[in-house]
Motif scaffolding. Structure first.
Motif, PDB file in Angstrom:
ATOM      1  N   SER A 324       0.805  -1.231   0.000  1.00  0.00           N
ATOM      2  CA  SER A 324       0.000   0.000   0.000  1.00  0.00           C
ATOM      3  C   SER A 324       0.834   1.274   0.000  1.00  0.00           C
ATOM      4  O   SER A 324       0.357   2.318  -0.424  1.00  0.00           O
ATOM      5  N   THR A 325       2.072   1.226   0.477  1.00  0.00           N
ATOM      6  CA  THR A 325       2.898   2.437   0.558  1.00  0.00           C
ATOM      7  C   THR A 325       4.220   2.231  -0.176  1.00  0.00           C
ATOM      8  O   THR A 325       4.633   1.090  -0.446  1.00  0.00           O
ATOM      9  N   LEU A 326       4.876   3.343  -0.455  1.00  0.00           N
ATOM     10  CA  LEU A 326       6.178   3.278  -1.125  1.00  0.00           C
ATOM     11  C   LEU A 326       7.185   2.530  -0.257  1.00  0.00           C
ATOM     12  O   LEU A 326       7.983   1.728  -0.763  1.00  0.00           O
ATOM     13  N   GLY A 327       7.163   2.790   1.044  1.00  0.00           N
ATOM     14  CA  GLY A 327       8.092   2.085   1.940  1.00  0.00           C
ATOM     15  C   GLY A 327       7.885   0.577   1.892  1.00  0.00           C
ATOM     16  O   GLY A 327       8.845  -0.191   1.864  1.00  0.00           O
ATOM     17  N   ASP A 328       6.614   0.152   1.874  1.00  0.00           N
ATOM     18  CA  ASP A 328       6.317  -1.286   1.810  1.00  0.00           C
ATOM     19  C   ASP A 328       6.779  -1.883   0.477  1.00  0.00           C
ATOM     20  O   ASP A 328       7.218  -3.031   0.423  1.00  0.00           O
ATOM     21  N   ARG A 329       6.674  -1.102  -0.595  1.00  0.00           N
ATOM     22  CA  ARG A 329       7.128  -1.591  -1.908  1.00  0.00           C
ATOM     23  C   ARG A 329       8.647  -1.778  -1.909  1.00  0.00           C
ATOM     24  O   ARG A 329       9.161  -2.767  -2.448  1.00  0.00           O
ATOM     25  N   ILE A 330       9.360  -0.833  -1.332  1.00  0.00           N
ATOM     26  CA  ILE A 330      10.821  -0.958  -1.248  1.00  0.00           C
ATOM     27  C   ILE A 330      11.185  -2.194  -0.431  1.00  0.00           C
ATOM     28  O   ILE A 330      12.071  -2.979  -0.809  1.00  0.00           O
ATOM     29  N   LEU A 331      10.521  -2.384   0.694  1.00  0.00           N
ATOM     30  CA  LEU A 331      10.785  -3.565   1.522  1.00  0.00           C
ATOM     31  C   LEU A 331      10.464  -4.852   0.773  1.00  0.00           C
ATOM     32  O   LEU A 331      11.162  -5.863   0.917  1.00  0.00           O
ATOM     33  N   ALA A 332       9.393  -4.821  -0.034  1.00  0.00           N
ATOM     34  CA  ALA A 332       9.023  -6.012  -0.809  1.00  0.00           C
ATOM     35  C   ALA A 332      10.110  -6.363  -1.815  1.00  0.00           C
ATOM     36  O   ALA A 332      10.474  -7.540  -1.985  1.00  0.00           O
ATOM     37  N   PHE A 362      10.376  11.580  -4.234  1.00  0.00           N
ATOM     38  CA  PHE A 362      10.578  10.394  -3.391  1.00  0.00           C
ATOM     39  C   PHE A 362      10.337  10.691  -1.909  1.00  0.00           C
ATOM     40  O   PHE A 362       9.624   9.944  -1.225  1.00  0.00           O
ATOM     41  N   HIS A 363      10.915  11.786  -1.421  1.00  0.00           N
ATOM     42  CA  HIS A 363      10.814  12.137  -0.003  1.00  0.00           C
ATOM     43  C   HIS A 363       9.352  12.270   0.425  1.00  0.00           C
ATOM     44  O   HIS A 363       8.923  11.672   1.419  1.00  0.00           O
ATOM     45  N   ARG A 364       8.575  13.044  -0.339  1.00  0.00           N
ATOM     46  CA  ARG A 364       7.176  13.264   0.043  1.00  0.00           C
ATOM     47  C   ARG A 364       6.365  11.976  -0.050  1.00  0.00           C
ATOM     48  O   ARG A 364       5.574  11.655   0.844  1.00  0.00           O
ATOM     49  N   ARG A 365       6.544  11.234  -1.137  1.00  0.00           N
ATOM     50  CA  ARG A 365       5.777   9.996  -1.319  1.00  0.00           C
ATOM     51  C   ARG A 365       6.090   8.975  -0.245  1.00  0.00           C
ATOM     52  O   ARG A 365       5.221   8.192   0.163  1.00  0.00           O
ATOM     53  N   LEU A 366       7.331   8.963   0.230  1.00  0.00           N
ATOM     54  CA  LEU A 366       7.723   7.993   1.244  1.00  0.00           C
ATOM     55  C   LEU A 366       7.042   8.282   2.578  1.00  0.00           C
ATOM     56  O   LEU A 366       6.626   7.350   3.290  1.00  0.00           O
ATOM     57  N   LEU A 367       6.904   9.559   2.935  1.00  0.00           N
ATOM     58  CA  LEU A 367       6.432   9.917   4.271  1.00  0.00           C
ATOM     59  C   LEU A 367       5.030  10.505   4.279  1.00  0.00           C
ATOM     60  O   LEU A 367       4.577  11.012   5.311  1.00  0.00           O
ATOM     61  N   VAL A 380      11.784   5.301   8.229  1.00  0.00           N
ATOM     62  CA  VAL A 380      12.975   5.565   7.409  1.00  0.00           C
ATOM     63  C   VAL A 380      14.155   4.722   7.900  1.00  0.00           C
ATOM     64  O   VAL A 380      14.924   4.169   7.092  1.00  0.00           O
ATOM     65  N   THR A 381      14.300   4.604   9.220  1.00  0.00           N
ATOM     66  CA  THR A 381      15.398   3.790   9.764  1.00  0.00           C
ATOM     67  C   THR A 381      15.214   2.323   9.401  1.00  0.00           C
ATOM     68  O   THR A 381      16.192   1.626   9.085  1.00  0.00           O
ATOM     69  N   ASN A 382      13.977   1.832   9.438  1.00  0.00           N
ATOM     70  CA  ASN A 382      13.724   0.439   9.057  1.00  0.00           C
ATOM     71  C   ASN A 382      14.137   0.179   7.611  1.00  0.00           C
ATOM     72  O   ASN A 382      14.719  -0.858   7.286  1.00  0.00           O
ATOM     73  N   LEU A 383      13.834   1.121   6.724  1.00  0.00           N
ATOM     74  CA  LEU A 383      14.252   0.986   5.324  1.00  0.00           C
ATOM     75  C   LEU A 383      15.773   1.020   5.203  1.00  0.00           C
ATOM     76  O   LEU A 383      16.365   0.255   4.435  1.00  0.00           O
ATOM     77  N   TYR A 384      16.388   1.920   5.944  1.00  0.00           N
ATOM     78  CA  TYR A 384      17.856   2.013   5.947  1.00  0.00           C
ATOM     79  C   TYR A 384      18.466   0.669   6.370  1.00  0.00           C
ATOM     80  O   TYR A 384      19.401   0.162   5.719  1.00  0.00           O
ATOM     81  N   GLN A 385      17.946   0.099   7.450  1.00  0.00           N
ATOM     82  CA  GLN A 385      18.478  -1.179   7.939  1.00  0.00           C
ATOM     83  C   GLN A 385      18.273  -2.293   6.936  1.00  0.00           C
ATOM     84  O   GLN A 385      19.131  -3.170   6.771  1.00  0.00           O
ATOM     85  N   ALA A 386      17.119  -2.293   6.248  1.00  0.00           N
ATOM     86  CA  ALA A 386      16.863  -3.314   5.238  1.00  0.00           C
ATOM     87  C   ALA A 386      17.841  -3.185   4.077  1.00  0.00           C
ATOM     88  O   ALA A 386      18.319  -4.192   3.530  1.00  0.00           O
ATOM     89  N   ILE A 387      18.157  -1.952   3.695  1.00  0.00           N
ATOM     90  CA  ILE A 387      19.128  -1.726   2.613  1.00  0.00           C
ATOM     91  C   ILE A 387      20.519  -2.201   3.024  1.00  0.00           C
ATOM     92  O   ILE A 387      21.220  -2.859   2.257  1.00  0.00           O
ATOM     93  N   VAL A 388      20.917  -1.862   4.243  1.00  0.00           N
ATOM     94  CA  VAL A 388      22.240  -2.268   4.736  1.00  0.00           C
ATOM     95  C   VAL A 388      22.351  -3.791   4.815  1.00  0.00           C
ATOM     96  O   VAL A 388      23.399  -4.377   4.517  1.00  0.00           O
ATOM     97  N   ALA A 389      21.248  -4.449   5.196  1.00  0.00           N
ATOM     98  CA  ALA A 389      21.277  -5.908   5.344  1.00  0.00           C
ATOM     99  C   ALA A 389      21.185  -6.631   4.008  1.00  0.00           C
ATOM    100  O   ALA A 389      21.570  -7.800   3.910  1.00  0.00           O
ATOM    101  N   ALA A 390      20.686  -5.972   2.974  1.00  0.00           N
ATOM    102  CA  ALA A 390      20.493  -6.622   1.679  1.00  0.00           C
ATOM    103  C   ALA A 390      21.844  -6.893   1.013  1.00  0.00           C
ATOM    104  O   ALA A 390      22.791  -6.130   1.181  1.00  0.00           O
TER     105      ALA A 390
END
Length: 502
Positions: A324-332, A362-367, A380-390
């Motif tokens: 449903s959100t841009l953040g969820d799409r990035i995580l997916a 991007f900034h506005r759509r994300l938040l 935002v931190t959760n996305l950062y951590q997911a990127i670092v772990a990927a």
């Protein structure tokens, strides 16, 4: 017998394979040729519970193949296509040569049978029989005699259970002696067949379970999974043989069986993209055995191809669309990326990430949307951590992680995050402790954003009334000391000194 000639051939992925090229009747009996016969004649061999060795050493079995309609011609034509390509000659010419060679092979085995009947094998007498049949003759002659004896010994087996029981009993009888090689070759040919594997391990509901059986056996840890229950008696016996005996051909056959199963176009676990992708990646991880991959480059090639069939633009887009959100799409996308293998497959997912981050909005759509300031900073931190772990390429990981840190920093300023947090609490002590807890929870991205939050904490700690407000309502000295000790511990975790008492 002479060594079978082999010639290199390029697979679809560019990997060099070895194709058996038979030039003489002797070549038909060599391991590469037997392997090709086993592959091309699989349906016939499975139906009659035969191995390539038995087929080659019995004119009776060969006659049954010749009488099976057009099967013999189909097998020869398929062999001619592969060998003709490897030799760089027309398929028609190679088919003509193969037909002549097969006719000579049939004549050869009939002449052998006329000259000498197969030796009989009695229980417990295999080693003695091998010694007797090898005495005073060439290695080629001994090989023919021994394999004809084994073919005759197994001729009454009408089921896979009977045949595997007999062959494994011979392996137990011989032990790790020099005569084990004859049994090892037969056992390997039986294990290449899906029917042989089902007989040993039992029917499996998925290809993933079948491959796991083979992997566990090769790693000498069968069964490693609780879900299969108690192993069949034959599987337990087979594992004991693998632990006790030196069976190089059987082990090689198990690896070939893994590659053949991976090469199938059937799903490993389910038609669902994510489930299938995770199952394929799980198999890839379990294929690691020490410093190598079971099945070698061929296993990796088929894992890559499987993922290519799963990870299409359409499938990925359909999966992401449910978020449903841009953040969820990035995580997916990052979830898919973490279980993806192969440069083409990774590039497809990287393209989705790059399109998201290249968006000027991007900034506005994300938040955008409802949610507290703390919720959005944590997102935002959760996305950062997911990127670092990927398992992203380092340059891309640094770029995307830096972008997320900047998005958070901008949001903290634009939303007046610290000012709004300040308004929520009545005393300087409660303001400080709320922010300390947020930093300890890790809602800020490490680096400048954490340091900015810690500066605000230090600002509160340096207020003249901080200690008084912190200890307000705690009259007893022991309780005050304990409260201060807790503060000292929390500040120590953040590398912030205790405020001085005033």
């Amino acid at each position: 017998m002479s060594e079978t000639t082999t010639s290199p051939q390029k697979s679809e992925a560019g990997e060099e394979q070895r194709v058996a090229i038979c030039a003489t009747v002797d070549d038909l009996y060599q391991p590469p040729s037997r392997g090709m016969i086993g592959t091309l004649s699989r349906s016939f061999l499975d139906q009659l519970v035969l191995t390539p060795t038995e087929l080659l050493h019995s004119s009776r079995h060969q006659l049954r193949l010749e009488s099976a309609g057009t099967l013999m011609r189909d097998i020869m034509e398929r062999a001619a296509v592969a060998q003709g390509r490897a030799l760089g000659m027309p398929t028609r010419d190679r088919a003509r040569d193969l037909q002549k060679l097969l006719d000579e092979g049939g004549t050869f085995i009939r002449e052998v049978e006329k000259g000498e009947p197969p030796a009989e094998l009695s229980a417990g007498k295999f080693a003695a029989s091998v010694q007797r049949l090898s005495s005073g003759v060439s290695a080629d002659k001994a090989s023919m005699r021994i394999n004809r004896m084994l073919t005759e010994y197994l001729i009454t087996c009408r089921t896979w259970v009977d045949k595997l029981d007999k062959v494994m009993a011979l392996a137990q009888e011989v032990g790790n002696g020099p005569d084990l090689k004859w049994i090892d070759a037969l056992l390997a040919e039986l294990l290449i067949s899906d029917m042989g594997q089902d007989t040993i391990f039992g029917r499996r509901l998925s290809l993933e379970d079948r491959i796991d059986d083979l992997i566990d056996t090769l790693k000498q840890q069968y069964p490693s999974r609780d879900k299969i229950g108690e192993p069949l008696p034959m599987a337990a016996t087979f594992q004991k043989l693998m632990l006790a005996l030196d069976l190089p051909e059987t082990k090689a056959a198990l690896e070939v069986a893994i590659v053949q199963t991976l090469a199938s176009r059937n799903p490993l676990a389910a038609a669902d993209m994510v489930h299938e992708l995770k199952a394929t990646h799980g198999i890839l991880m379990r294929l690691r055995m020490g410093e190598r991959i079971l099945g070698g480059r061929r296993s990796l090639e088929y894992v890559d191809k499987r993922m290519q069939r799963i990870l299409t633009e359409e499938n990925v887009a359909d999966y992401i669309r449910s978020a449903s959100t841009l953040g969820d799409r990035i995580l997916a996308v990052l979830e898919l990326y973490s279980v993806t293998f192969g440069p083409r497959n990774k590039r497809l997912l990287e393209g989705h990430l790059q399109r998201y981050f290249a968006d000027e909005d991007f900034h506005r759509r994300l938040l955008v949307g409802e949610g507290t300031g703390v919720h959005k900073v944590r997102l935002v931190t959760n996305l950062y951590q997911a990127i670092v772990a990927a398992p992203l390429e380092r340059g891309m990981k640094v770029e995307l992680a830096g972008r997320m840190a900047q998005v958070q920093a901008d949001y903290i300023v634009e939303s007046k995050f610290f000012a709004n947090l300040d308004k929520q609490f009545p005393t300087v002590a409660r303001k400080a402790m709320a922010l300390i807890d947020l930093v300890r929870e890790g809602i800020f991205i490490p680096g400048d954003n954490v340091e900015r939050a810690k500066l605000v904490v230090k600002h509160y700690l340096n207020k003249p009334d901080f200690i008084d407000k912190f200890l307000e309502g705690i009259p007893a000295a022991p309780a005050r000391d304990a409260h201060l000790a807790q503060l000292r511990q929390k500040l120590g975790e953040l590398d912030i000194p205790m405020p001085a008492k005033r």
